[in-house]
Design a protein around this motif. Structure first.
Motif, short mmCIF file in Angstrom:
data_model
loop_
_atom_site.label_atom_id
_atom_site.label_comp_id
_atom_site.label_asym_id
_atom_site.label_seq_id
_atom_site.Cartn_x
_atom_site.Cartn_y
_atom_site.Cartn_z
N ALA A 5 47.09 81.39 -4.35
CA ALA A 5 46.93 80.22 -5.23
C ALA A 5 45.48 79.76 -5.27
O ALA A 5 44.97 79.38 -6.34
N THR A 6 44.81 79.80 -4.13
CA THR A 6 43.39 79.41 -4.09
C THR A 6 42.55 80.32 -4.97
O THR A 6 41.71 79.85 -5.74
N ALA A 7 42.79 81.62 -4.88
CA ALA A 7 42.04 82.57 -5.71
C ALA A 7 42.37 82.40 -7.18
O ALA A 7 41.47 82.44 -8.05
N LEU A 8 43.65 82.20 -7.49
CA LEU A 8 44.07 82.02 -8.88
C LEU A 8 43.37 80.83 -9.52
O LEU A 8 42.76 80.94 -10.60
N TYR A 9 43.44 79.68 -8.86
CA TYR A 9 42.85 78.47 -9.45
C TYR A 9 41.34 78.60 -9.56
O TYR A 9 40.73 78.17 -10.54
N THR A 10 40.72 79.22 -8.57
CA THR A 10 39.27 79.41 -8.59
C THR A 10 38.85 80.25 -9.79
O THR A 10 37.93 79.90 -10.52
N LEU A 11 39.54 81.37 -10.01
CA LEU A 11 39.19 82.25 -11.14
C LEU A 11 39.48 81.57 -12.48
O LEU A 11 38.77 81.81 -13.46
N ASN A 12 40.50 80.73 -12.53
CA ASN A 12 40.74 79.96 -13.74
C ASN A 12 39.57 79.03 -14.06
O ASN A 12 39.22 78.83 -15.22
N GLU A 13 38.98 78.49 -13.02
CA GLU A 13 37.91 77.50 -13.19
C GLU A 13 36.55 78.13 -13.44
O GLU A 13 35.78 77.65 -14.26
N VAL A 14 36.24 79.21 -12.74
CA VAL A 14 34.87 79.76 -12.82
C VAL A 14 34.76 80.97 -13.74
O VAL A 14 33.65 81.37 -14.10
N GLY A 15 35.87 81.58 -14.09
CA GLY A 15 35.81 82.76 -14.94
C GLY A 15 35.08 83.91 -14.26
O GLY A 15 35.37 84.27 -13.12
N ASP A 16 34.08 84.46 -14.96
CA ASP A 16 33.33 85.61 -14.42
C ASP A 16 32.07 85.19 -13.65
O ASP A 16 31.32 86.05 -13.18
N ASP A 17 31.86 83.90 -13.52
CA ASP A 17 30.65 83.41 -12.86
C ASP A 17 30.83 83.41 -11.35
O ASP A 17 30.97 82.35 -10.72
N VAL A 18 30.82 84.60 -10.75
CA VAL A 18 31.11 84.72 -9.32
C VAL A 18 29.90 85.20 -8.52
O VAL A 18 30.02 85.44 -7.31
N LYS A 19 28.76 85.35 -9.15
CA LYS A 19 27.56 85.79 -8.44
C LYS A 19 26.80 84.62 -7.82
O LYS A 19 25.85 84.82 -7.07
N VAL A 20 27.22 83.40 -8.14
CA VAL A 20 26.55 82.21 -7.64
C VAL A 20 26.62 82.17 -6.11
O VAL A 20 27.60 82.58 -5.50
N LYS A 21 25.54 81.68 -5.48
CA LYS A 21 25.49 81.57 -4.03
C LYS A 21 26.12 80.25 -3.58
O LYS A 21 25.94 79.21 -4.22
N VAL A 22 26.85 80.30 -2.48
CA VAL A 22 27.53 79.12 -1.93
C VAL A 22 27.05 78.92 -0.49
O VAL A 22 27.17 79.83 0.34
N LYS A 23 26.51 77.76 -0.21
CA LYS A 23 25.93 77.49 1.11
C LYS A 23 26.98 76.93 2.06
O LYS A 23 27.71 75.99 1.73
N ALA A 24 27.05 77.49 3.25
CA ALA A 24 28.02 77.06 4.26
C ALA A 24 27.53 75.81 4.97
O ALA A 24 26.37 75.73 5.38
N ASP A 25 28.42 74.82 5.10
CA ASP A 25 28.09 73.64 5.91
C ASP A 25 29.12 73.52 7.04
O ASP A 25 30.14 74.22 7.05
N LEU B 84 40.98 89.90 1.47
CA LEU B 84 41.07 91.11 2.28
C LEU B 84 41.32 90.79 3.75
O LEU B 84 42.23 91.37 4.37
N VAL B 85 40.51 89.92 4.34
CA VAL B 85 40.68 89.62 5.76
C VAL B 85 41.23 88.22 5.99
O VAL B 85 41.27 87.74 7.11
N SER B 86 41.66 87.57 4.90
CA SER B 86 42.28 86.25 4.99
C SER B 86 41.36 85.22 5.65
O SER B 86 41.77 84.43 6.51
N ALA B 87 40.12 85.22 5.22
CA ALA B 87 39.10 84.38 5.85
C ALA B 87 39.32 82.90 5.53
O ALA B 87 39.19 82.47 4.39
N ASN B 88 39.61 82.12 6.57
CA ASN B 88 39.83 80.68 6.39
C ASN B 88 38.54 79.94 6.07
O ASN B 88 38.55 78.97 5.32
N ASP B 89 37.43 80.39 6.67
CA ASP B 89 36.14 79.75 6.37
C ASP B 89 35.77 79.98 4.90
O ASP B 89 35.25 79.08 4.22
N ALA B 90 36.06 81.16 4.38
CA ALA B 90 35.80 81.44 2.97
C ALA B 90 36.64 80.55 2.07
O ALA B 90 36.17 80.06 1.03
N ALA B 91 37.89 80.30 2.45
CA ALA B 91 38.77 79.44 1.66
C ALA B 91 38.19 78.04 1.52
O ALA B 91 38.17 77.46 0.43
N ASN B 92 37.70 77.49 2.63
CA ASN B 92 37.12 76.15 2.58
C ASN B 92 35.86 76.11 1.73
O ASN B 92 35.65 75.18 0.94
#
Length: 420
Positions: A61-81, A131-139
């Motif tokens: 569900a997280t991946a589905l909603y994310t792709l609905n929102e961002v479309g093909d714009d997935v090269k953007v960098k995301v900074k971890a806090d 792939l590895v079910s990364a919880n940090d990536a989900a957040n």
């Protein structure tokens, strides 16, 4: 204006004796579902409407909603806090009675080892998520898409409700256990069907292994898919598998969403509360193999030739009768036998009508209103316009009769007739 007539079709054939679901299936999973991805028809269900903890299949569900929102714009960098990657112990989680922020991670959970300040791409995070079910990536994904993780979850739940998930509420984007974080196998089937509409989602879940571009090349930079159905050489590799998502925690036991395709038939399996990881893969293979072993059958609902459907035509010499040039039939797999409703859409048929003219459309629809088949209905004979002379004579005769009745009636009930 077109007229619509609804009729129900009963067909007498050996296939009516078949259940419209797979039978003789034995699974170890306590909750199971097999659904046709294209028609949403259910082939098999076992406690599929039972509310349950989903574990990491939440991430679909997280991946589905994310792709609905961002479309093909997935090269953007995301900074971890620290808020996205910080963890507490399971003991601390329980001592706080789960009243901590719902997205907080638990030490020992699956992750990508993302460090504070690191800037992986959104695409890389999606690969880690699935792939590895990364919880940090989900957040990190949730915070990037929603502005805050809490806002992402509110928006996600609204979206899931809008696509028909009536028994789902997610409190975090990764699926770590929390009270009131729940779903059903039916809802997870719908979520997966929607997610499979996204090409990038399909590409990610079919990936055997992925090299993280944000890290130096090397053994530690490669992540492997936890879904062994798509891992060649693994015991549970399934040649028709398109991908899926695994899940695992104490309360939910093992969970799995899997997608497979064979002979043009695309199926989604959902297994929850499987006793072991192996049993979830085995149950998925059992469901897929049982469905794919079915032979397609063909059923005739209306045979070609004269039909019982007719219509009164104003100004016509006779009623309009109909016939079919071809059989009205459907092909389906026994476990997906539809409940069929027939509809006739009469055209605006103006006189004269010639034999063989298309005068109506016949459709077959399932119980959800999905169109299954459509054929044309033809006139079985010619209908000419009534002669104007004959019509005039008819109206004159009608007026004469009414007038005569009026005169006779007046005479019969006049005072003079009563005195006599």
């Amino acid at each position: 204006m077109k007229q619509t007539v609804i009729f129900f079709i009963t067909v007498f054939s050996p296939f009516n004796l078949l259940f419209a679901e797979l039978t003789n299936v034995e699974l170890e999973s306590e909750i199971a579902l097999l659904m046709n991805m294209d028609t949403r028809r259910i082939l098999y269900q076992k406690n599929a409407d039972q509310i349950t903890a989903p574990a990491s299949i939440t991430k679909v569900a997280t991946a589905l909603y994310t792709l609905n929102e961002v479309g093909d714009d997935v090269k953007v960098k995301v900074k971890a806090d620290q808020d996205c990657i910080g963890s507490i112990t399971a003991e601390m989680q329980k001592s706080m009675e789960y009243k901590h922020p719902p997205h907080w991670l638990v030490i020992g959970g699956t992750h990508m080892s993302i460090k504070k300040g690191e800037e992986p791409s959104l695409e890389e995070l999606l690969y880690g998520l699935m792939l590895v079910s990364a919880n940090d990536a989900a957040n990190m994904i949730a915070k990037y898409v929603g502005g805050s993780i809490s806002q992402f979850m509110a928006d996600l739940n609204d979206y899931l409700e809008s696509i028909g998930c009536s028994n789902t509420h997610f409190r975090n984007p990764h699926g770590l256990h929390l009270p009131k974080h729940y779903t059903t196998a039916l809802d997870m089937g719908l979520i997966t069907c929607e997610a499979m509409k996204h090409p990038l989602f399909r590409k990610i879940i079919a990936t055997d292994k992925y090299s993280r571009p944000s890290l130096d090349k090397g053994k530690s930079a490669t992540i492997f898919n936890s879904n062994l159905l798509v891992r060649p050489g693994q015991k549970y590799f399934y040649p028709y598998a398109l991908g899926g998502k695994t899940g695992n925690h104490t309360e939910a036991k093992r969970s799995l969403v899997a997608v497979a395709s064979h002979k043009g038939r695309n199926l989604v399996a959902v297994l929850i509360q499987s006793p072991t990881t192996s049993s979830s893969f085995e149950d998925a293979r059992i469901l897929f193999d049982t469905a794919f072993s079915e032979d397609e059958v063909e059923e005739v609902y209306l045979a070609q030739g004269q039909q019982p459907f007719s219509q009164y035509v104003a100004e016509g010499k006779k009623n309009l009768k109909t016939f079919l040039h071809e059989d009205l039939k459907l092909s389906y797999f026994p476990s997906e036998k539809p409940n069929v409703k027939g509809e006739i859409f009469w055209l605006d048929n103006n006189l004269p009508i010639s034999k063989g003219d298309t005068v109506a459309t016949l459709t077959l629809k399932d119980e959800d209103g999905m169109l299954l088949k459509e054929v044309s209905l033809q006139a079985s004979h010619k209908i000419a316009l009534k002669s104007k002379v004959k019509r005039f004579a008819f109206y004159v005769f009608l007026i004469f009769c009414v007038t005569l009745l009026f005169i006779v009636g007046n005479y019969a009930f006049s005072p003079s007739s009563r005195e006599e």
